[in-house]
Each structure stands twice: as C-alpha cells, then as structure tokens.
Design a protein around this motif. Structure first.
Motif, PDB file in Angstrom:
ATOM      1  N   ALA A  78       0.500  -1.514   0.087  1.00 29.88           N
ATOM      2  CA  ALA A  78       0.025  -0.006   0.066  1.00 29.88           C
ATOM      3  C   ALA A  78       0.730   1.401   0.163  1.00 29.88           C
ATOM      4  N   VAL A  79       0.421   2.653  -0.626  1.00 26.58           N
ATOM      5  CA  VAL A  79       1.105   3.979  -0.355  1.00 26.58           C
ATOM      6  C   VAL A  79       1.443   3.803   1.170  1.00 26.58           C
ATOM      7  N   SER A  80       0.016   4.197   2.171  1.00 23.73           N
ATOM      8  CA  SER A  80       0.710   4.056   3.393  1.00 23.73           C
ATOM      9  C   SER A  80       2.140   3.360   3.857  1.00 23.73           C
ATOM     10  N   PHE A 105      -4.161  13.262  -0.153  1.00 22.46           N
ATOM     11  CA  PHE A 105      -4.459  12.038   0.466  1.00 22.46           C
ATOM     12  C   PHE A 105      -4.070  11.325   1.763  1.00 22.46           C
ATOM     13  N   SER A 107      -3.251   8.998   3.078  1.00 21.09           N
ATOM     14  CA  SER A 107      -2.570   7.643   3.591  1.00 21.09           C
ATOM     15  C   SER A 107      -0.390   8.725   3.358  1.00 21.09           C
ATOM     16  N   TRP A 161      -5.408  13.649  -6.247  1.00 16.77           N
ATOM     17  CA  TRP A 161      -6.693  12.470  -6.947  1.00 16.77           C
ATOM     18  C   TRP A 161      -8.434  12.767  -6.873  1.00 16.77           C
ATOM     19  N   ASP A 186       3.498  10.626  -4.475  1.00 21.41           N
ATOM     20  CA  ASP A 186       2.385  10.036  -4.526  1.00 21.41           C
ATOM     21  C   ASP A 186       2.023   9.458  -6.097  1.00 21.41           C
ATOM     22  N   SER A 188      -0.532   7.732  -7.190  1.00 18.79           N
ATOM     23  CA  SER A 188      -1.322   6.574  -7.915  1.00 18.79           C
ATOM     24  C   SER A 188      -2.247   6.679  -8.472  1.00 18.79           C
ATOM     25  N   GLN A 189      -2.697   8.800  -8.255  1.00 20.02           N
ATOM     26  CA  GLN A 189      -3.594   8.681 -10.122  1.00 20.02           C
ATOM     27  C   GLN A 189      -2.735   9.115 -11.535  1.00 20.02           C
ATOM     28  N   ALA A 209       0.091   3.447  -5.582  1.00 17.77           N
ATOM     29  CA  ALA A 209      -0.778   1.692  -5.946  1.00 17.77           C
ATOM     30  C   ALA A 209      -0.865   1.364  -7.294  1.00 17.77           C
ATOM     31  N   TYR A 211      -3.065  -0.843  -8.308  1.00 16.17           N
ATOM     32  CA  TYR A 211      -4.977  -1.396  -8.218  1.00 16.17           C
ATOM     33  C   TYR A 211      -5.740   0.050  -9.703  1.00 16.17           C
ATOM     34  N   LYS A 212      -4.771   0.780  -9.928  1.00 17.17           N
ATOM     35  CA  LYS A 212      -5.480   1.506 -10.464  1.00 17.17           C
ATOM     36  C   LYS A 212      -4.991   1.742 -12.017  1.00 17.17           C
TER      37      LYS A 212
HETATM   38  C1  LIG Z   1      -3.535   9.356  -5.043  1.00 20.29           C
HETATM   39  C2  LIG Z   1      -4.456   8.068  -4.531  1.00 20.29           C
HETATM   40  N1  LIG Z   1      -2.759   7.787  -3.192  1.00 20.29           N
HETATM   41  C3  LIG Z   1      -3.015   6.061  -2.510  1.00 20.29           C
HETATM   42  C4  LIG Z   1      -4.316   5.420  -2.634  1.00 20.29           C
HETATM   43  C5  LIG Z   1      -4.616   4.166  -2.315  1.00 20.29           C
HETATM   44  O1  LIG Z   1      -3.922   4.403  -0.847  1.00 20.29           O
HETATM   45  P1  LIG Z   1      -2.811   2.894   0.209  1.00 20.29           P
HETATM   46  O2  LIG Z   1      -1.843   1.780  -0.764  1.00 20.29           O
HETATM   47  O3  LIG Z   1      -2.609   3.578   2.054  1.00 20.29           O
HETATM   48  O4  LIG Z   1      -4.557   2.326   0.591  1.00 20.29           O
HETATM   49  C6  LIG Z   1      -5.315   6.430  -3.050  1.00 20.29           C
HETATM   50  C7  LIG Z   1      -6.802   5.243  -3.581  1.00 20.29           C
HETATM   51  O5  LIG Z   1      -7.637   6.092  -3.775  1.00 20.29           O
HETATM   52  C8  LIG Z   1      -5.297   7.402  -3.871  1.00 20.29           C
HETATM   53  O6  LIG Z   1      -6.674   7.611  -4.664  1.00 20.29           O
END
Ligand SMILES: Cc1ncc(COP(=O)(O)O)c(C=O)c1O
Length: 380
Positions: A78-80, A105, A107, A161, A186, A188-189, A209, A211-212
């Motif tokens: 996870a990002v956290s 976000f 995390s 995000w 981060d 993730s997006q 992350a 899964y996106k």
């Molecule tokens: C910008 C961003 N970072 C991280 C995450 C997921 O965080 P983590 O992997 O800690 O659950 C998301 C999920 O929606 C997100 O939108």
C-alpha cells in the motif's frame, strides 16, 4: 490509439468512468492470477528461485515506466507502507517543517503528520484557491514559494486525486534540489496514464498504488526509493531482504547486511505468487501500449466532456495544469453531489464524488459512447 475494451470484460451497457477508483481487470491479468493460484496445488512447481525472479521482473518494468534503476524499486502492499518506509528515514534538524498540499490523500498526510508530531515540527499545507476560475497555475506557484531551506520534505501527489490538478513536478523538483528538501511523490493517480521521470524531476521517492492506473491487483504498490535511502531502516525485518536470502539451507547463518538498493524496504512475502505475476502482466501491457499513447487517448476521449463543462460554465483549468485522464469538476453549490452520482448510476454511468467534485476518469477501456452517455445522463 483505439479503445482496448476487448481486452477487458466490463459488462455491456456499463459506462465505467472511474479508473481513479479501481481499474477493471485485464483478461490477461486475470489469467495470470488464476495460474498463480493453481500453482500451489502442487508446491513442487514453486522453486526457491521463484521467490525472487518474478519480483525482480516487477522492479525492472516499473523502473522502465518511471526511468529508475530496478535496484531502487521496492515492493509494497500500500502507499501508506511505502510513504512510512521513506518518511521514517528522514532526519530532523531543529527548525525544519514538512510540506504538503490541501486535501492530500490520507496515506501521505498521516505519515507526514506522524513525523511532525515525533519531532515537534510544523506540517505546512499549501491550499488551492477555489475562488479562481483556473486554479492550477496559482497553486503550483504557491507550492514553489513555500519550499525553503527549512523544508525537510515535500510530500504530494503528481495529479491530485480529487480535482485532477497536474503539478509541475519538474519545477517543484528543481526547487527542492536547490534548498536540500526531499521530494516524495504519490503517483497513484498518474503513473500508468501520464509519463513521469524520477531522474529528470529529482524525485527522492515515488510511491504508487498498483490497482488503479497500473492495472494490477489490490494490495500491491510499487515504490521508487532513491539511493540516499540505501542505508535506511525498513519497517520490518524479513529474511527475504537479507543478502543470504537465496540460500534456503543457510538462512540461520544470520547476516548483518541487506540486499543492495531499495530491496531492504520490501514487504515480507514480497513474492506473492498470485499478485506479482498479475502485476507483471499488467505492466507488460502498459509498456506495450505506451504511456504517452494512453494520455493522448484520454485527451481525445475527454474533449467533448470538457467542451460540455465549458458550455455549462463549470470552471475548467488550462491544459498544462490538468490531467486528461482524471478530471475533477467542481459542482455548482446548488447541486447535491451524492444525489447526482446516484442518478448517474441509475443510468449505468459510474463516476466518483470526491469532496465537492465529481471525479471522472478515463482509460483505454472507455469509448466515445461512454462519454456521450455521461453527457446525456448529466443533461437529464
Ligand atoms: C492518491 C491516492 N493515493 C493512495 C491511494 C491508496 O492508498 P493506500 O495504498 O495506502 O491504501 C489512493 C486510493 O484511492 C489514492 O487515490
């Protein structure tokens, strides 16, 4: 690039404009998952070397996506986890502060907050001015202005995000380098849909992350962690990150050292025999499509939508400061966002509500018809 809907199995009639929430599964990725699960029917098919090879492929492929050496990639759930791994290793000097952006976000926010609480440091939050019709330029400028010689680190998204603002990472990275602040992103997006270069932008850590936009399974994340952290202390002590890990017969000949690079930050059991092959397959597909092609496809697809919002006087940022794959449109105050999203769902159109924005995200499985249906549903 043409739409790639045939490679997924979203049900017909569903207009899924929500990759920012979670990508649908590629058929090929699903196959890899099933194959991985079946492997454990017969454990002799899983050799000791398999604990490391597939994971190392992941490092190589993610490295190619973001221009980083494979050795500096860590595998996380996870990002956290990734952000904490990095932030825990940032030393504090009296008088320093940390910096983030508004509505970052959680995390990332909580990891930064913990560091600040530990040292009694201030967490400075650079807000967006929502009163401006075009908000991105001003926000970027204010972030740049806030980074100074007392900034220990900046932790922020590459693309916001909730509202889709695209940050000028090159300028922010240069500013951080100038004053000696660490830049933690981060991704993730954005990673997987928008090109990023950790070396060009002087990024110290890029956590993402998977899964996106990387189209992997849930509970997977990939982190670039720069060489300056190569002596850092990981969150946990796994046998797998140690220099003698490959010798299963000699694991209790305990060693002091870790494997080189960022591998020490890997989560335990990083060789997950179901998730890792799935993510490997997804990254292969992304590399084959090409990230610039994915972003360009998003631009073409979202164009009628942007035009529609402009007609309705919904503020739209200039092209440099917004992503084409993720758009957060600020709703007029008289509109109830939850009601609106619910009504769209009744018409099989799926988007998210994030704060006062409806967040619309497009990827290669989307078609012009999805956009047309969204506009029709908004109209009705
Ligand atoms: C910008 C961003 N970072 C991280 C995450 C997921 O965080 P983590 O992997 O800690 O659950 C998301 C999920 O929606 C997100 O939108």
């Amino acid at each position: 690039m043409k739409n790639q809907k045939h490679l997924f199995q979203l049900p017909e009639g569903i207009h899924y404009l929500n990759c920012a929430y979670m990508s649908p599964l590629l058929k090929s990725v699903e196959e890899k998952g099933i194959e991985g699960m079946r492997k454990k029917r017969n454990p002799i098919s899983i050799k000791p070397v398999d604990f490391f090879t597939e994971a190392n492929h992941l490092r190589t492929k993610y490295g190619r996506l973001i221009n980083a050496p494979a050795a500096q990639i860590a595998i996380h759930p996870a990002v956290s986890y990734g952000m904490n791994s990095v932030i825990n290793n940032i030393p504090y000097v009296k008088g320093q502060h940390a910096l983030t952006i508004s509505e970052e976000f959680p995390s990332c926010y909580y990891s930064a907050k913990r560091w600040c609480q530990k040292y009694g440091a201030e967490l400075r939050i650079i807000a967006r001015n929502d009163d401006l019709p075009q908000k991105g330029r001003d926000w970027n400028e204010r972030i740049l202005g806030a980074i100074n010689r007392d900034t220990a680190f900046v932790v922020m998204a590459s693309v916001h995000w909730m509202n889709g603002t695209k940050f000028d990472l090159e300028a922010i990275g240069n500013r951080c380098r100038e004053v000696g602040a660490r830049l933690l992103i981060d991704g993730s997006q954005s990673v997987g849909a928008l090109a990023i270069d950790v070396q060009k932008y002087h990024i110290d850590a890029l956590v993402c992350a998977a899964y996106k936009w990387l189209m992997g399974p849930y509970s997977t994340a990939l982190s670039f962690i720069g060489e300056d952290f190569n002596d850092g202390i990981p969150l946990e002590e796994s046998w797998m990150t140690r220099s003698n890990a490959e010798r299963f017969d000699q694991l209790t000949k305990y060693v002091e050292g870790y494997k080189p690079g960022a591998t020490r930050f890997d989560v335990g059991q990083s060789s997950n025999f179901i998730a890792v092959p799935m993510l490997n397959e997804a990254l292969d597909q992304l590399l084959e499509w090409g990230i610039d092609n994915i972003q360009a496809y998003g631009k073409v697809l979202s164009a009628p939508l942007i035009e529609y919002f402009r007609e309705k006087n919904v503020p739209v940022d200039d092209e440099i400061h917004r992503a084409f794959h993720l758009m957060g449109m600020q709703l007029p105050s008289h509109l109830d966002g939850e009601f609106l999203v619910g009504e769209l769902q009744k018409r099989n159109v799926f988007v998210s509500l994030r704060g006062s924005n409806i967040r619309i995200s497009v990827n290669v499985f989307n078609t012009e018809e999805d956009i047309a249906q969204l506009i029709a549903a908004l109209e009705s």
